[in-house]
Design a protein around this motif. Structure first.
Motif, PDB file in Angstrom:
ATOM      1  N   MET A 185       0.818  -1.223   0.000  1.00  0.00           N
ATOM      2  CA  MET A 185       0.000   0.000   0.000  1.00  0.00           C
ATOM      3  C   MET A 185       0.847   1.267   0.000  1.00  0.00           C
ATOM      4  O   MET A 185       0.579   2.202  -0.750  1.00  0.00           O
ATOM      5  CB  MET A 185      -0.947  -0.018   1.214  1.00  0.00           C
ATOM      6  N   PRO A 186       1.930   1.342   0.855  1.00  0.00           N
ATOM      7  CA  PRO A 186       2.774   2.534   0.798  1.00  0.00           C
ATOM      8  C   PRO A 186       3.372   2.763  -0.582  1.00  0.00           C
ATOM      9  O   PRO A 186       3.526   3.895  -1.026  1.00  0.00           O
ATOM     10  CB  PRO A 186       3.849   2.250   1.850  1.00  0.00           C
ATOM     11  N   ASN A 187       3.741   1.661  -1.299  1.00  0.00           N
ATOM     12  CA  ASN A 187       4.306   1.808  -2.640  1.00  0.00           C
ATOM     13  C   ASN A 187       3.287   2.428  -3.597  1.00  0.00           C
ATOM     14  O   ASN A 187       3.625   3.246  -4.445  1.00  0.00           O
ATOM     15  CB  ASN A 187       4.774   0.460  -3.168  1.00  0.00           C
ATOM     16  N   ASN A 188       2.019   1.981  -3.460  1.00  0.00           N
ATOM     17  CA  ASN A 188       0.968   2.546  -4.304  1.00  0.00           C
ATOM     18  C   ASN A 188       0.760   4.027  -4.020  1.00  0.00           C
ATOM     19  O   ASN A 188       0.544   4.831  -4.942  1.00  0.00           O
ATOM     20  CB  ASN A 188      -0.339   1.789  -4.103  1.00  0.00           C
ATOM     21  N   ASP A 189       0.812   4.399  -2.753  1.00  0.00           N
ATOM     22  CA  ASP A 189       0.674   5.814  -2.398  1.00  0.00           C
ATOM     23  C   ASP A 189       1.825   6.633  -2.979  1.00  0.00           C
ATOM     24  O   ASP A 189       1.620   7.746  -3.492  1.00  0.00           O
ATOM     25  CB  ASP A 189       0.640   5.980  -0.880  1.00  0.00           C
ATOM     26  N   ARG A 190       3.046   6.082  -2.920  1.00  0.00           N
ATOM     27  CA  ARG A 190       4.209   6.799  -3.463  1.00  0.00           C
ATOM     28  C   ARG A 190       4.089   6.962  -4.976  1.00  0.00           C
ATOM     29  O   ARG A 190       4.385   8.030  -5.516  1.00  0.00           O
ATOM     30  CB  ARG A 190       5.484   6.038  -3.115  1.00  0.00           C
ATOM     31  N   LEU A 191       3.614   5.919  -5.647  1.00  0.00           N
ATOM     32  CA  LEU A 191       3.424   5.996  -7.095  1.00  0.00           C
ATOM     33  C   LEU A 191       2.369   7.041  -7.446  1.00  0.00           C
ATOM     34  O   LEU A 191       2.527   7.806  -8.402  1.00  0.00           O
ATOM     35  CB  LEU A 191       3.021   4.628  -7.642  1.00  0.00           C
ATOM     36  N   LEU A 192       1.294   7.092  -6.660  1.00  0.00           N
ATOM     37  CA  LEU A 192       0.249   8.084  -6.908  1.00  0.00           C
ATOM     38  C   LEU A 192       0.772   9.499  -6.732  1.00  0.00           C
ATOM     39  O   LEU A 192       0.461  10.402  -7.526  1.00  0.00           O
ATOM     40  CB  LEU A 192      -0.925   7.825  -5.953  1.00  0.00           C
ATOM     41  N   VAL A 193       1.605   9.696  -5.705  1.00  0.00           N
ATOM     42  CA  VAL A 193       2.187  11.022  -5.481  1.00  0.00           C
ATOM     43  C   VAL A 193       3.087  11.420  -6.649  1.00  0.00           C
ATOM     44  O   VAL A 193       3.072  12.560  -7.122  1.00  0.00           O
ATOM     45  CB  VAL A 193       2.969  11.037  -4.148  1.00  0.00           C
TER      46      VAL A 193
END
Length: 355
Positions: free
Chosen positions: A1-9
């Motif tokens: 989930m943190p990786n997905n948030d970083r990609l979205l940012v």
């Protein structure tokens, strides 16, 4: 989930950057020229700032006012003089239409083999002058529309130049902060080689500015001397036009060739021959000597790379390419050289000094 948030940012940041570039797109040319003007005269900025006791904004304002004085006033003066000479050209065309050509010069008939034929052509053109003017009259409207469109484009260029002179103030005032931001960004991207490439870009742009502007100034002064000696009216105006046309390849002949033809038309054949020789070997010849010297001086790049960048940039990007072309080729050449010199299969050998 943190990786997905970083990609979205990251996606949002890229979208924000793209939107910012989209907003700035209409001003790219003005921003570019403002940056070039500030960079070319940057050594004056810290010197003037020290004289003014560290008042950066005041120093930037004085330098910007200096650019406006050097650019705007000559352009306004050039515009008034051009309108005067355009009026003279219109009167000349009217005189030719009413009175026809003058009598052929005496030397024309004495040209070996073809003298009589040249005189016959001259008389034929004179007799058919009215018919020629009548035949081209339907196209004068199209010519007028073309000139109107060019005038509108020139007006847009003047507005862009004015905006560049306004932006140059902010490049003077905030130049160190912008340079530091670019340096930090490049360090994040390519590491230790960032300073080397920044130095390469700065040196290339400086040499191109010196070569192009210095050569144009030298050609303008030499052309002005030739116009004065030959007694061509409007010598100062023609000298300024020579400076402008010197910024493009093979531009000065567009000024001194018509002046030479005008002298021949007036019967000043000696001065016409002098100006033709002066323009060919002195005015245009200095471009082949001074520009390569100024561009290549102090750099370790092959001269052919810089010259190809100048001419290719003009063809690819227009006048802006005069500086973009050699800069892009210089960076690409240095990157390729670094890549060729680096052999990843060769192990690093550490040499220990024998005591």
């Amino acid at each position: 989930m943190p990786n997905n948030d970083r990609l979205l940012v990251q996606i949002l940041l890229l979208a924000l950057l793209g939107s910012a570039l989209w907003v700035l797109a209409p001003f790219f040319s003005a921003l570019f020229w403002g940056a070039v003007l500030a960079f070319a005269s940057w050594p004056l900025m810290p010197l003037l700032t020290r004289w003014l006791g560290g008042r950066t904004s005041l120093a930037a304002g004085i330098l910007t006012a200096g650019w406006m004085f050097l650019v705007v006033i000559p352009l306004v003066w050039l515009g008034f003089n051009l309108s005067h000479h355009v009026r003279d050209a219109v009167n000349l065309v009217k005189d030719l239409q009413v009175q026809g050509l003058p009598a052929p010069p005496e030397w024309l008939g004495g040209v070996p083999l073809v003298g009589e034929r040249l005189v016959g052509w001259w008389m034929t053109i004179d007799q058919q002058g009215a018919a020629v003017f009548a035949s081209v009259k339907p196209y004068l409207g199209e010519v007028g529309n073309f000139l109107l469109a060019r005038s509108a484009k020139i007006g847009g260029g003047m507005l862009e130049l004015t905006l560049s002179l306004v932006l140059v103030f902010f490049f003077y005032r905030d130049g160190p902060a912008l340079a530091d931001l670019v340096r930090k960004g490049l360090h994040r991207l390519i590491g230790e080689r960032a300073d080397y490439y920044l130095h390469l870009i700065a040196g290339t742009v400086q040499r191109v500015v010196n070569g192009v502007i210095g050569t144009a100034a030298a050609q303008a002064v030499l052309a002005l001397i030739g116009f004065w000696i030959a007694g061509v009216p409007g010598a100062i105006l023609l000298g300024m036009l020579t400076f402008v046309f010197s910024l493009i390849p093979m531009g000065p002949p567009l000024v001194w060739i018509p002046a030479t033809a005008w002298l021949a038309w007036k019967g000043e054949y000696g001065y016409a021959i002098f100006l033709g020789v002066w323009g060919t070997f002195i005015v245009s010849g200095v471009d082949n000597v001074l520009k390569p010297y100024l561009i290549s001086r102090g750099g370790n790049l092959p001269l052919v790379v810089v010259l190809l960048g100048v001419f290719g940039g003009l063809l690819a990007f227009g006048f802006m390419g005069l500086f973009l072309g050699p800069t892009l080729l210089a960076v690409a050449y240095s990157l390729l050289s670094d890549w060729v010199k680096t052999d990843p299969t060769t192990p690093t050998v550490k040499i220990v000094e024998q005591r």
